[in-house]
Design a protein around this motif. Structure first.
Motif, PDB file in Angstrom:
ATOM      1  N   ALA A 305       0.830  -1.262  -0.011  1.00  0.00           N
ATOM      2  CA  ALA A 305      -0.083  -0.069  -0.123  1.00  0.00           C
ATOM      3  C   ALA A 305       0.710   1.336  -0.090  1.00  0.00           C
ATOM      4  N   ASN A 306       2.259   0.948   0.153  1.00  0.00           N
ATOM      5  CA  ASN A 306       3.143   2.360   0.091  1.00  0.00           C
ATOM      6  C   ASN A 306       3.733   2.448  -1.025  1.00  0.00           C
ATOM      7  N   PRO A 307       3.397   3.538  -1.900  1.00  0.00           N
ATOM      8  CA  PRO A 307       3.937   3.799  -3.261  1.00  0.00           C
ATOM      9  C   PRO A 307       5.324   4.115  -3.349  1.00  0.00           C
ATOM     10  N   ASP A 308       5.783   4.159  -2.193  1.00  0.00           N
ATOM     11  CA  ASP A 308       7.247   4.475  -2.180  1.00  0.00           C
ATOM     12  C   ASP A 308       8.234   3.332  -1.978  1.00  0.00           C
ATOM     13  N   HIS A 309       7.627   2.051  -1.932  1.00  0.00           N
ATOM     14  CA  HIS A 309       8.262   0.845  -1.660  1.00  0.00           C
ATOM     15  C   HIS A 309       8.293   0.109  -2.839  1.00  0.00           C
ATOM     16  N   VAL A 310       9.617  -0.241  -3.274  1.00  0.00           N
ATOM     17  CA  VAL A 310       9.602  -1.203  -4.509  1.00  0.00           C
ATOM     18  C   VAL A 310       9.992  -2.608  -4.069  1.00  0.00           C
ATOM     19  N   ALA A 319      21.189  -9.798  -8.992  1.00  0.00           N
ATOM     20  CA  ALA A 319      22.175  -9.860  -9.789  1.00  0.00           C
ATOM     21  C   ALA A 319      22.994  -8.644 -10.180  1.00  0.00           C
ATOM     22  N   GLY A 320      22.411  -7.445 -10.006  1.00  0.00           N
ATOM     23  CA  GLY A 320      23.063  -6.144  -9.867  1.00  0.00           C
ATOM     24  C   GLY A 320      22.368  -5.041  -9.573  1.00  0.00           C
ATOM     25  N   VAL A 321      22.764  -3.996  -9.071  1.00  0.00           N
ATOM     26  CA  VAL A 321      22.023  -2.750  -8.501  1.00  0.00           C
ATOM     27  C   VAL A 321      22.540  -1.708  -9.371  1.00  0.00           C
ATOM     28  N   VAL A 322      21.498  -0.991  -9.745  1.00  0.00           N
ATOM     29  CA  VAL A 322      21.843   0.101 -10.801  1.00  0.00           C
ATOM     30  C   VAL A 322      21.882   1.647 -10.068  1.00  0.00           C
ATOM     31  N   VAL A 323      21.068   1.737  -9.193  1.00  0.00           N
ATOM     32  CA  VAL A 323      20.782   2.939  -8.593  1.00  0.00           C
ATOM     33  C   VAL A 323      21.556   2.967  -6.978  1.00  0.00           C
ATOM     34  N   GLU A 324      21.684   4.325  -6.659  1.00  0.00           N
ATOM     35  CA  GLU A 324      21.917   4.541  -5.406  1.00  0.00           C
ATOM     36  C   GLU A 324      21.307   5.448  -4.689  1.00  0.00           C
ATOM     37  N   ALA A 325      21.488   5.817  -3.357  1.00  0.00           N
ATOM     38  CA  ALA A 325      20.515   6.804  -2.406  1.00  0.00           C
ATOM     39  C   ALA A 325      20.995   8.168  -3.205  1.00  0.00           C
ATOM     40  N   GLY A 326      20.019   8.831  -3.231  1.00  0.00           N
ATOM     41  CA  GLY A 326      20.027  10.195  -3.513  1.00  0.00           C
ATOM     42  C   GLY A 326      19.844  10.547  -5.128  1.00  0.00           C
ATOM     43  N   GLN A 327      19.928   9.432  -5.622  1.00  0.00           N
ATOM     44  CA  GLN A 327      19.854   9.505  -7.185  1.00  0.00           C
ATOM     45  C   GLN A 327      18.211   9.595  -7.632  1.00  0.00           C
ATOM     46  N   LYS A 328      18.242  10.457  -8.764  1.00  0.00           N
ATOM     47  CA  LYS A 328      16.720  10.906  -9.255  1.00  0.00           C
ATOM     48  C   LYS A 328      16.987   9.976 -10.458  1.00  0.00           C
ATOM     49  N   GLY A 353      11.059   9.950  -9.364  1.00  0.00           N
ATOM     50  CA  GLY A 353      11.236  10.166  -7.877  1.00  0.00           C
ATOM     51  C   GLY A 353      12.998  10.143  -7.600  1.00  0.00           C
ATOM     52  N   THR A 354      13.057  10.522  -6.598  1.00  0.00           N
ATOM     53  CA  THR A 354      14.245  10.059  -5.967  1.00  0.00           C
ATOM     54  C   THR A 354      14.787   9.039  -4.942  1.00  0.00           C
ATOM     55  N   VAL A 355      15.731   8.466  -5.140  1.00  0.00           N
ATOM     56  CA  VAL A 355      16.010   7.118  -4.312  1.00  0.00           C
ATOM     57  C   VAL A 355      16.199   7.373  -3.057  1.00  0.00           C
ATOM     58  N   ALA A 356      15.527   7.369  -1.805  1.00  0.00           N
ATOM     59  CA  ALA A 356      15.889   7.583  -0.569  1.00  0.00           C
ATOM     60  C   ALA A 356      16.720   6.425   0.091  1.00  0.00           C
ATOM     61  N   GLU A 357      16.492   5.077  -0.222  1.00  0.00           N
ATOM     62  CA  GLU A 357      17.371   4.108   0.237  1.00  0.00           C
ATOM     63  C   GLU A 357      17.357   2.849  -0.692  1.00  0.00           C
ATOM     64  N   ASP A 370       9.970  -8.869  -1.130  1.00  0.00           N
ATOM     65  CA  ASP A 370      10.929  -8.189  -0.231  1.00  0.00           C
ATOM     66  C   ASP A 370      11.202  -6.959  -0.740  1.00  0.00           C
ATOM     67  N   LEU A 371      11.625  -5.871   0.115  1.00  0.00           N
ATOM     68  CA  LEU A 371      11.792  -4.706  -0.015  1.00  0.00           C
ATOM     69  C   LEU A 371      13.195  -4.287  -0.880  1.00  0.00           C
ATOM     70  N   LEU A 372      13.247  -3.702  -1.886  1.00  0.00           N
ATOM     71  CA  LEU A 372      14.542  -3.522  -2.597  1.00  0.00           C
ATOM     72  C   LEU A 372      14.815  -2.032  -2.668  1.00  0.00           C
ATOM     73  N   VAL A 373      13.874  -1.244  -2.931  1.00  0.00           N
ATOM     74  CA  VAL A 373      14.250   0.132  -2.936  1.00  0.00           C
ATOM     75  C   VAL A 373      13.210   0.815  -2.259  1.00  0.00           C
ATOM     76  N   VAL A 374      13.800   2.134  -1.715  1.00  0.00           N
ATOM     77  CA  VAL A 374      12.671   3.100  -1.224  1.00  0.00           C
ATOM     78  C   VAL A 374      12.665   4.310  -1.770  1.00  0.00           C
ATOM     79  N   PHE A 375      11.668   5.166  -2.192  1.00  0.00           N
ATOM     80  CA  PHE A 375      11.710   6.257  -2.776  1.00  0.00           C
ATOM     81  C   PHE A 375      11.509   7.262  -1.708  1.00  0.00           C
ATOM     82  N   GLU A 376      11.812   8.528  -2.033  1.00  0.00           N
ATOM     83  CA  GLU A 376      11.453   9.701  -1.173  1.00  0.00           C
ATOM     84  C   GLU A 376       9.872   9.945  -1.178  1.00  0.00           C
ATOM     85  N   ALA A 377       9.352  10.141  -0.135  1.00  0.00           N
ATOM     86  CA  ALA A 377       8.046  10.439  -0.097  1.00  0.00           C
ATOM     87  C   ALA A 377       7.571  11.677  -1.159  1.00  0.00           C
TER      88      ALA A 377
END
Length: 378
Positions: A305-310, A319-328, A353-357, A370-377
């Motif tokens: 129910a949280n749109p900020d959760h991926v 296999a790989g992580v493409v983004v990092e915290a703070g990235q748009k 959006g902007t990646v928060a975590e 399972d939670l992979l990425v969190v966006f800034e609200a």
């Protein structure tokens, strides 16, 4: 379901009043059939009954209502003072007298019990509580009671104790509901629906208004597990035995036949593979064994129910992580990739959006949701 610390048996009351001015007129044979039915139902709930096997005449001394008696006993057990139950019952009676021998129903009976437990664990006497010079951290339920939020007891509150509990706070002198702020039902419904991630019915809105936290937790459970009320009682409470078959009617005319075949050994993260047949077709699913301790940290789970959760769309290995915290990022941009069954799948952003975590790490084992990425609200 009657007897023990609760209401007396209805059949016994009917027979006691028979042939008198208060004869109930209830049919004995009907009562017998109903009693037999509930006798069988009760077996399913044996694991949840309190450790009482008979009534107790001490109720006339401590005056603890039946429902509160079992609750208070469980509270005492959780606080490690179950063996001191006679002291708890005696203290309950003393607190009741301090309160002015009040009418003890839910929730007023709980208020008495809360203070009794606090006094036992805090080594306090009634004299300590009544001493104007001794500071006491009263439970919130006691403060609420003396503030008048449960109403006004017959004869009023003991004034000295009320002053000590409330300190400088003024108590209510009218019916609590008469001074409550009006509720905007449309606004409240919108807020509730945003929390549970779906539209709710009028009955569900009423539940939310009375018990917002309980309803929100219930809705999250239903969102994750579905409507478990259709599962047979014994299977829900105690699980299925190997080789057992049950029928689950998910809607009128649609019944699922489930047969448990086997349960695998636990893996490193405390999961077991459950093998079963669904309408004759073999299936398997990984289930967390709550009795096992995982050898690695349990992954956080995405809130649907949280749109900020991926969340992970399927189980696999990062296999790989493409983004990092703070990235748009823009909608459609790749965030991480998951490999499962020799197939690699990219998880893309569903909005700008902007990646928060970033929780995902390369080589990390993940399960579906399972939670992979969190966006800034937003």
């Amino acid at each position: 379901m009657s007897g023990l610390t609760s209401q007396p048996n209805l059949g016994a009351i009917v027979e006691a009043l028979r042939n008198g001015d208060r004869d109930t007129g209830l049919d004995t044979e009907s009562l017998r059939r109903i009693s037999t039915y509930w006798e069988h139902v009760r077996h399913f709930y044996t694991g949840f009954e309190a450790d009482f096997r008979s009534g107790a005449s001490e109720v006339y001394l401590h005056e603890i209502p039946g429902g509160q008696y079992t609750n208070l006993r469980q509270q005492a057990r959780s606080m490690g003072i179950d063996r001191r139950w006679p002291e708890v019952a005696k203290m309950y009676a003393e607190v009741n007298r301090m309160f002015g021998d009040i009418v003890k129903v839910t929730p007023s009976s709980k208020v008495v019990g809360d203070l009794a437990l606090m006094m036992i664990t805090g080594h306090l006497t009634p004299e300590d509580v009544l001493d104007p010079g001794r500071e006491i951290a009263f439970p919130g339920s006691v403060v609420s009671y003396f503030k008048g939020e449960l109403g006004q007891p017959p004869g009023g509150f003991p004034e000295a104790l009320q002053r000590k509990v409330l300190k400088d706070e003024e108590p209510l002198t009218v019916r609590p509901g008469s001074v409550m702020a009006d509720i905007d039902l449309a606004e409240t419904r919108t807020g509730a629906e945003s929390k549970v991630g779906r539209q709710i019915s009028d009955d569900e809105l009423a539940s939310y208004l009375m018990y917002p936290q309980v309803f929100t937790e219930y809705a999250a459970f239903r969102r994750h597990f579905g409507d478990v009320s259709v599962i047979p009682t014994s299977a829900f409470f105690y699980g299925m035995e190997t080789g057992e078959e049950i029928a689950v009617e998910i809607e009128r005319g649609k019944t699922l036949i489930i047969r448990l075949l086997a349960i695998g050994e636990p893996d490193d993260d405390g999961h077991r593979t459950v093998f079963f047949e669904l309408n004759g077709q073999p299936r398997q699913v990984r289930v967390r064994d709550q009795s096992m301790e995982s050898s690695r940290p349990v992954n956080r789970e995405a809130d649907g129910a949280n749109p900020d959760h991926v969340g992970a769309p399927m189980p696999g290995v990062i296999a790989g992580v493409v983004v990092e915290a703070g990235q748009k990022v823009l909608r459609g941009d790749a965030l991480v990739s998951i490999e499962a069954m020799k197939m690699e799948t990219a998880v893309n952003a569903e909005r700008d959006g902007t990646v928060a975590e970033v929780i995902a790490e390369a080589g990390m084992q993940v399960g579906a949701k399972d939670l992979l990425v969190v966006f800034e609200a937003e």
